[in-house]
Design an enzyme around this catalytic site. Sequence first.
Site, short mmCIF file in Angstrom:
data_model
loop_
_atom_site.label_atom_id
_atom_site.label_comp_id
_atom_site.label_asym_id
_atom_site.label_seq_id
_atom_site.Cartn_x
_atom_site.Cartn_y
_atom_site.Cartn_z
N PRO A 145 0.82 -1.23 0.00
CA PRO A 145 0.00 0.00 0.00
C PRO A 145 0.84 1.27 0.00
O PRO A 145 0.42 2.31 -0.49
CB PRO A 145 -0.81 -0.12 1.30
N LYS A 147 3.92 1.69 -1.53
CA LYS A 147 4.69 1.97 -2.74
C LYS A 147 4.34 0.99 -3.86
O LYS A 147 4.15 -0.20 -3.62
CB LYS A 147 6.19 1.97 -2.46
N GLU A 192 -1.36 -5.84 -3.05
CA GLU A 192 -1.78 -4.76 -2.13
C GLU A 192 -1.84 -3.42 -2.86
O GLU A 192 -1.19 -2.46 -2.50
CB GLU A 192 -0.86 -4.71 -0.91
N GLU A 290 -2.98 -12.97 2.56
CA GLU A 290 -1.77 -12.93 3.40
C GLU A 290 -2.20 -12.84 4.85
O GLU A 290 -3.03 -12.01 5.20
CB GLU A 290 -0.91 -11.69 3.10
N ASP A 299 13.93 -12.87 17.88
CA ASP A 299 14.53 -12.85 16.55
C ASP A 299 15.52 -14.00 16.44
O ASP A 299 16.14 -14.38 17.42
CB ASP A 299 15.24 -11.51 16.34
N ASN A 305 12.79 -7.87 13.77
CA ASN A 305 11.53 -8.33 13.19
C ASN A 305 10.43 -7.27 13.27
O ASN A 305 10.44 -6.42 14.15
CB ASN A 305 11.08 -9.60 13.91
CA CA Z 1 14.77 -11.24 11.88
#
Ligand code: CA
Length: 657
Positions: A145, A147, A192, A290, A299, A305
């Site tokens: 959404p 780019k 998207e 998705e 992580d 993340n």
């Molecule tokens: Ca990661």
Amino acid sequence: MKKRWIALLLATILLTACAKGAGQSESVIPTEKIEGSTLYVKKVENLPDDFIMGMDASSVIAEEQSGVKYYNFAGEEQDVMKTLAENGITHIRVRVWNHPYDAEGHGYGGGNCDTEKAIEIGKRATRYGMKLIVDFHYSDFWADPGKQMVPLAWKDMDARTKADALYEFTRDALTEMKDAGVAVGMVQLGNETNSSLCGESHFENIARLMNAGSKAVREVCPDALVAVHIANPERVGAYDGYANKLELFGVDYDVFASSYYPFWHGTLENLANVLNGIAENYGKKVMVMETSYPYTPDDTDFSGNTISGETANIVKDYPFTVQGQANHVRNVIDTVAHVKNGIGVVYWEGTWITVGTESWEENHEKWETFGSGWASSYGGSYDPEDAGKWYGGCAVDNQAMFDAEGKPLESLRVWNLARYGNEVEKKADAIRDTALVFDLKGTIELPETVDAVLTSNELQPVPVTWNVTDADIAQMYAGGAKTYEITGTAEGLPARATVSMVNFNYLKNFGFEDGVLDPWQTEDRGGADQLYVEDKITDSLNGTYHMHFWSAKKDSIDFSLFQEVKDLPEGTYSFTISIMGGDAGDAEIFCYALVDGVEVGRTPMKITSYGNWDTQTVEGIKVAAGQTVTVGVSVKCSGAGSGAWGKIDDALLNRQD
Ligand code: CA
């Protein structure tokens, strides 16, 4: 006649290839329940046999090139496509970028996903009985959404020429897939595409591009479904507005697909409502294209993340555990399966795991060489603002359905078990965090029980032992207004609580957490379109509620929000409140205090942009016995863009002396 006969023959070959796949194919998708799982799964009732259970596995090739190995539940190394099929996955989704490489041939990363990789993944998926969902981004790199950059090769084209190029690209890519024996089940016209597509933002042009893609799909893969995919189901009216435009501009498509990330995208109930609306009003098939959920807060690849244990202001409907991840998937399936024309759910990048567990340096080298991170440094040549600044590893490795070693998580069984149910004995899966607030002049009493989240996602109080000493408690009394984090143990699981030591707040419903305005009052001088208490955790400073305002018309944001307090002990007080927002235009915003109706202080405030809270205080409010204090905020904005908007939260009226 002859020409027609050849066309017919050709169509038959195409049809066969697109629907079944011409290569060797033997379905390993189970037709019965997988026994012996420890995962708790409530059966999804009336689940259609052909319901799409999808997995986006776009980065698998780059992962394997980086040395990642995938295993089956028996602990043997095995084609991850086979493992996915064996656990109930019916469709594999792949993104396709036109040309994700710089002039020297260095990949931009994110899997370096081009047509060639899609074909390789597609062939392997087809071999085990799954179909391919082709996610054309019509860009050289990530499209979402925020780019929708045009491929470099199409940069100088007008919309008509671009549509021709898009048609040819789609036709050629699908023809190559078909020739390779890939069973294509669905094709997306962009990814998207909320606000634009391929660098075009006028809907007439977007529709022209989409129809060019659609035409290619209908010709090459007439049995494949054509999907349009957008995000943000939580935005009121957005999906209906989009479907309406698709209809108005005559876009030829079959499936209206949505992203659904529960941290940001509203409730499942709302998702069901908007998808039902599309099915009812436009007659389209609908699905979730998705979704994902963390199985751990941690992580695993030394590159931060999107969602971690520290991420604030997001909706966490389930604990970040393997069972929590499975419950999320099960409930999304349950929701879509019971929506009119709901055809499926696709999980996003469940196979995107760390490329190594040793060091950032080692992983970085692989991300750069094989494109197995979200972006390599080379991506900066195409996308300098995002990839150029923030390139790195995987931001969703804690949302994969395989662990850091490539072993499948028990949650992968959910795709199969959702069909049959697996209601094993419930037990505590995690302990819910507790937020405690104590008056500095009061008594600290830590709770004796906390809420356990059971494997069924129900809550149950369980006894807790806190790791807190008398010295810790003494420090909390003596340390002033401050928040501490304490830990404990309950049912053998770690428990966590925040302890906020606060000065007594003389305001009621100070953070709007009662869910109503009372005892706050408003004086709406401008006649705002929206001025109410809103339940939206992502827009709240603390808790889940705040005061919301928005108005489209110029100068229509002009209001005061205030609370009267009577019977205060004689003394000096301070008043603090927070505001954020945007599109204010010329504005005059301030917080203020009145004593018996006479202003005794005001402090200017400002709104700038989303998430930037401005917290201001009026100090030295002297109150004698019997006087009434009124504290509040006055907001006056001329408005800009689609109108001034904002959020107000967390008001404090504290003693200063
Ligand atoms: Ca990661």
